[in-house]
Design a protein around this motif. Structure first.
Motif, PDB file in Angstrom:
ATOM      1  N   ARG A 254     -76.811  44.102 -22.784  1.00 41.09           N
ATOM      2  CA  ARG A 254     -75.456  44.649 -22.951  1.00 41.09           C
ATOM      3  C   ARG A 254     -74.846  44.996 -21.599  1.00 41.09           C
ATOM      4  N   ALA A 255     -75.628  45.637 -20.751  1.00 40.77           N
ATOM      5  CA  ALA A 255     -75.131  46.026 -19.425  1.00 40.77           C
ATOM      6  C   ALA A 255     -74.777  44.790 -18.608  1.00 40.77           C
ATOM      7  N   PHE A 256     -75.666  43.784 -18.668  1.00 42.77           N
ATOM      8  CA  PHE A 256     -75.444  42.550 -17.893  1.00 42.77           C
ATOM      9  C   PHE A 256     -74.181  41.836 -18.372  1.00 42.77           C
ATOM     10  N   LEU A 257     -74.049  41.700 -19.683  1.00 43.91           N
ATOM     11  CA  LEU A 257     -72.904  40.976 -20.239  1.00 43.91           C
ATOM     12  C   LEU A 257     -71.602  41.717 -19.950  1.00 43.91           C
ATOM     13  N   SER A 258     -71.633  43.030 -20.071  1.00 49.26           N
ATOM     14  CA  SER A 258     -70.397  43.773 -19.843  1.00 49.26           C
ATOM     15  C   SER A 258     -69.955  43.614 -18.389  1.00 49.26           C
ATOM     16  N   LYS A 259     -70.917  43.506 -17.504  1.00 51.56           N
ATOM     17  CA  LYS A 259     -70.558  43.343 -16.105  1.00 51.56           C
ATOM     18  C   LYS A 259     -70.010  41.939 -15.838  1.00 51.56           C
ATOM     19  N   ILE A 260     -70.684  40.962 -16.417  1.00 56.90           N
ATOM     20  CA  ILE A 260     -70.346  39.585 -16.061  1.00 56.90           C
ATOM     21  C   ILE A 260     -69.134  39.065 -16.846  1.00 56.90           C
ATOM     22  N   LEU A 261     -68.883  39.626 -18.008  1.00 57.14           N
ATOM     23  CA  LEU A 261     -67.771  39.133 -18.840  1.00 57.14           C
ATOM     24  C   LEU A 261     -66.492  39.922 -18.619  1.00 57.14           C
ATOM     25  N   ARG A 262     -66.560  40.909 -17.726  1.00 58.18           N
ATOM     26  CA  ARG A 262     -65.404  41.744 -17.492  1.00 58.18           C
ATOM     27  C   ARG A 262     -64.218  40.944 -16.970  1.00 58.18           C
TER      28      ARG A 262
END
Lengths: 262, 265
Positions: A254-262
């Protein structure tokens, strides 16, 4: 009524309990992964998480310390003899690698050969195909990646995107059963990423088994059957693409995706 | 006052090939010098290539043997090596260097020893040059070749060697230039090459200034001729491989232009 029993999905490429160290640095920690034929698996994760090393272990560009990698049931890079695992010899490793195509972040085209030469060198020198046959196949492959008019160009005369497409054609020329993409678009200018991803998409649609290390989430969501999230040398989450993006289970994902999909 | 007497007639007779080459000693001397240099260089390149691979081997013993060879032959005088090979190996009965006829070419023992000695010495220098050429290719090249299923040897021959050649050939040309001149050292073991031929003429005429000046021009002509061949080879290499554009020999000599490298990315 006869109930059709779905056959057990055949595992084609199997990584089991892989352990890898670079000196004292533990890069891959008990990594297991099963890939079926025609599956496209995208591997994501922060840099240094071991994604590239995993791919490099699969075609034995890196030796492994523990665990096993099997392609179609055959061990890659090692043989079992009387219960002991022994590294294969150079020629046997080379034979294993023929079944596995790899595309590198930095293309690694051979600068002294034309596009056609790059694609034909392995079929001619390794698979011992007659030159004319190899060139015929190479032309078809170069057409397929959209480079029908650049056969005689040397790598330095091609753009990054064109070079990477030649590299894909070069890998396909050996008729691999699985393709590994190691951040194939990371070294490209933004306007060239699309042309390479399109080629990869077409390849996936044609039914190629693919392991793709990428930061292109749009591509992953669209093309991947399965997603693998890696962090610190471990697989932290593995899920079908839709589930992975819509309901990631692990906090790390979740943390990774939120960072990369921002 | 001491009068300087220069025998122009002797000098012209011996510097001008049509007259000088009427002397069978000089004729065969010139021929020996050329083929001795070519064969010794060939041996040097072969030994150097083998040795370079040994230097890069993962087997410690092979690396060690190569290091000892390179260190010894680069660290001792060629003159001593030649004497050791010719007189030494004959004296203790390793090899007597009998005259041989190979494919219609008569190879006198001294010339064999000269070729062998200069070749072995050259191998030590070529080893370093070839090793540098091999390690100058990007690591990704070997990996890409391996990933295509090439065994080490195939990758070496078809992928690494052609790229290393670009780096190896310019210094190889300079080595051959040196080799043409080093052949004169074979004189110490009684070699019958060009310089020795002039020495023999001198022992009759005793006009050393004129004769040695004349012979120096033969070496000059050989090295200049080779210089042209070399720049043709290098130019062809750059063009065909399409990677590196080198300025012409003249522009390089005059300076002012840097050898530019077209990035492969």
């Amino acid at each position: 009524m006869i109930e059709a029993v779905a056959p057990e999905p055949r595992i084609f490429l199997e990584v089991s309990h892989l352990q890898k160290w670079f000196g004292a640095h533990h890069v891959l920690r008990d990594v297991s992964l099963a890939v079926q034929r025609r599956q496209v698996i995208c591997i994501v994760g922060p840099s240094g998480s071991g994604k590239s090393t995993l791919l490099r272990c699969i075609n034995h560009l890196e030796p492994i310390q523990e665990g096993a990698i099997r392609l179609g049931g055959q061990l890659i890079g090692y043989t079992e003899r009387r219960g002991r695992v022994i590294p294969k010899r150079d020629r046997e490793v080379a034979a294993d690698r023929r079944k596995i195509g790899m595309v590198f972040q930095r293309f690694n085209l051979f600068p002294h050969l034309t596009a056609l030469g790059n694609v034909t060198v392995a079929p001619i020198r390794v698979a011992r195909q007659p030159k004319l046959v190899a060139e015929e196949t190479a032309r078809t492959l170069l057409d397929r990646v959209g480079l029908g008019d650049s056969h005689w160009k040397y790598p330095y005369q091609l753009s990054g995107g064109q070079q990477q497409r030649v590299a894909i054609a070069r890998a396909l020329a050996m008729e691999p059963t699985v393709m590994l993409f190691d951040e194939a678009t990371s070294a490209l200018d933004p306007e060239m990423i699309g042309e390479v991803l399109d080629v990869m998409k077409k390849l996936a649609l044609d039914g190629m088994t693919m392991l793709v290390v990428t930061h292109e989430m749009g591509f992953a969501r669209e093309v991947a059957d399965h997603m693998v999230m890696m962090d610190a040398g471990q697989i932290v989450e593995e899920a079908p693409a839709a589930a992975f993006f819509d309901h990631p289970e692990s906090e790390r994902t979740r943390a990774f995706l939120s960072k990369i999909l921002r | 006052m001491l009068a300087v007497i220069f025998h122009w007639d002797t000098f012209f007779h011996y510097v001008w090939p049509p007259t000088a080459l009427q002397n069978p000693l000089i004729r065969s001397g010139l021929w020996v010098t050329i083929y001795m240099a070519v064969l010794a260089q060939l041996i040097g390149v072969i030994l150097g290539a083998v040795c370079a691979l040994m230097l890069l081997s993962k087997h410690r013993a092979l690396r060690w043997i190569a290091v000892v060879y390179v260190t010894y032959f680069r660290g001792t005088p060629v003159l001593v090596q030649l004497s050791l090979i010719y007189f030494g190996s004959a004296a203790i009965g390793i090899y007597q260097f009998p005259d041989l006829t190979v494919g219609g070419l008569m190879l006198p023992g001294i010339v064999q020893a000269g070729i062998l000695g200069l070749g072995i010495n050259e191998g030590a220098y070529m080893a370093e040059i070839i090793r540098a050429g091999i390690i100058s290719t990007e690591a990704g090249q070997m990996e890409a070749a391996k990933a295509l299923g090439m065994p080490f040897r195939t990758a070496m021959i078809w992928i690494i060697a052609p790229q290393a050649a670009k780096v190896i050939i310019p210094p190889l040309g300079n080595e051959f230039n040196n080799m043409l001149k080093s052949t004169t050292l074979v004189t110490v073991i009684g070699g019958i090459e060009l310089f020795n031929a002039f020495e023999q003429v001198n022992s009759v005429l005793f006009e050393p200034f004129e004769l040695f000046l004349a012979v120096s021009f033969y070496y000059l002509a050989l090295t200049i001729a080779w210089g042209f061949v070399q720049s043709r080879i290098e130019a062809g290499l750059g063009e065909r491989k399409g990677i590196e554009r080198r300025p012409s020999t003249l522009r390089r000599l005059l300076g002012g232009t840097r050898v530019s490298r077209v990035s492969s990315r």
